[in-house]
Write an enzyme that holds these catalytic residues in place. Sequence first.
Site, PDB file in Angstrom:
ATOM      1  N   ASP A 158       0.359   3.456   2.636  1.00 18.28           N
ATOM      2  CA  ASP A 158       1.592   2.427   2.849  1.00 18.28           C
ATOM      3  C   ASP A 158       1.331   1.035   2.473  1.00 18.28           C
ATOM      4  O   ASP A 158       2.021   0.260   3.636  1.00 18.28           O
ATOM      5  CB  ASP A 158       0.646   2.342   4.554  1.00 18.28           C
ATOM      6  CG  ASP A 158      -0.330   1.925   4.613  1.00 18.28           C
ATOM      7  OD1 ASP A 158      -0.912   1.854   3.513  1.00 18.28           O
ATOM      8  OD2 ASP A 158      -1.080   1.871   6.230  1.00 18.28           O
ATOM      9  N   GLU A 159       0.328   0.938   1.395  1.00 12.17           N
ATOM     10  CA  GLU A 159       0.465  -0.466   1.023  1.00 12.17           C
ATOM     11  C   GLU A 159       1.065  -0.431  -0.525  1.00 12.17           C
ATOM     12  O   GLU A 159      -0.065   0.119  -1.379  1.00 12.17           O
ATOM     13  CB  GLU A 159      -0.697  -1.603   1.696  1.00 12.17           C
ATOM     14  CG  GLU A 159      -0.866  -2.829   1.260  1.00 12.17           C
ATOM     15  CD  GLU A 159      -2.414  -3.041   1.797  1.00 12.17           C
ATOM     16  OE1 GLU A 159      -2.843  -4.591   1.678  1.00 12.17           O
ATOM     17  OE2 GLU A 159      -2.435  -2.763   3.225  1.00 12.17           O
TER      18      GLU A 159
ATOM     19  N   ASP B  98       3.324  -3.729   3.337  1.00 11.97           N
ATOM     20  CA  ASP B  98       2.184  -3.779   4.092  1.00 11.97           C
ATOM     21  C   ASP B  98       3.521  -2.467   5.303  1.00 11.97           C
ATOM     22  O   ASP B  98       4.161  -2.817   6.137  1.00 11.97           O
ATOM     23  CB  ASP B  98       2.031  -3.781   4.500  1.00 11.97           C
ATOM     24  CG  ASP B  98       0.889  -3.272   5.769  1.00 11.97           C
ATOM     25  OD1 ASP B  98      -0.177  -2.363   5.432  1.00 11.97           O
ATOM     26  OD2 ASP B  98       0.822  -3.322   7.109  1.00 11.97           O
TER      27      ASP B  98
END
Length: 416
Positions: free
Chosen positions: A114-115, A15
């Site tokens: 974003d992960e 993350d």
Amino acid sequence: MDYSLYPRNDVLCIDMRSFYASVEAVKLHLDPMKALLAVVGDPSRSGSIVLAASPALKKKYGISNVSRFFELPKDPNLHIVPAHMADYLKVSTEIIKLLYQYVPKEAIHPYSVDEVWVTVNGLKRRFGSRLEIAERIKSDILECFGITCSIGIGDNKFLAKVVMDLHAKKQGIAECTYEDVPQKLWPFPVETIWGVGSRMKKNLQRMGIITLGQLACFDLQRLRKRFGVMGEQLYWHAWGIDLSPVIGNFIKTEQKGFGHGISLLRDYSKEEVHVCILDLCEEVCRRARTAHMAGKTIQLGISYSKETGGGFSRSASVSIPTNVTMDMYHVCMDLFFRFYDGISSIRRVYVTLTHLYGKQATQLSLFEDRAKKDDIGYTMDAIRAKYGATSLLRASSYTDAGITIERSKKIGGHYA
């Protein structure tokens, strides 16, 4: 619990810390972890939402991703920047490319911009243990992009994700095996895992279930009887068990419908909303035509402004599956006039097309030229695909109530 019956994998959940804010900080040659920076959807509107706040801003002023622009502090060191979604997507793509240095694409499962999950099975001889691999990836991302990330390590995707959320965001890297579950998961409230929203939380609390440990020790049959499949899934998650595939071409779920909605930037009157509904129907039907699908159930949802509150969501079915914009629009307008209260201003609109069939299921009619309607739609789609989304629009889209032109400038609802 006999964990020997369940597969063990080496899964990382990565993350990016305050991703949007970190990207903007790097662009400004600032330290993403120390700079006071907020990414705002539209700084020209005081009520615009804060899409991302840097870790330092969160810590110093308590600003979160649900704060509003007008709530930001009057700090001379605060940097306020508009969102640039194209930049975030580009950096996200480059980070995925970096991961190809460690694993093939079949071992990478993006969860969001974003992960990402990465399965690192069998890499010990080349890169070291899964903890050492996590440390190397974390270092590479920081060196190449200037962005700090948190990494959870687990025996499956669920454990990697939950230990990242609960521990790695404070520690940087955290690991959880099956045997660590009682220590690292059970003391936490039930709402810290997937599938437990506010309503489920209240239902579980009524049953005396507050923590994950209490959930794990609860009778499975009672959970299954009360919540069905969801209750059983929550039970196994409380024990850290997840049988989701960790490698391979991840299968997409079957398309259940097509929907499109918008939160309007101002209150719309009943005289204006038909333009917005038409633009939304155009987009939904375009997506259905692209997938060679048509639907029989059409739904319209309307939310009123905060002053009055409320709204409605109603659906209607047509006899022949359709993906024709005007067919859907006429049904939506019929629903609107039947259920609109006649006085309230409108702030959100959404439309959906469900109960899908393959395009071949569309029947011919003796009373209308459906083939001509279809040809018009597909021709418009082809022109837009070649020359751009706004190359061919209905006249109503150019009015003040139209939404298509403004949305064409955005990615994910925010300016590119």
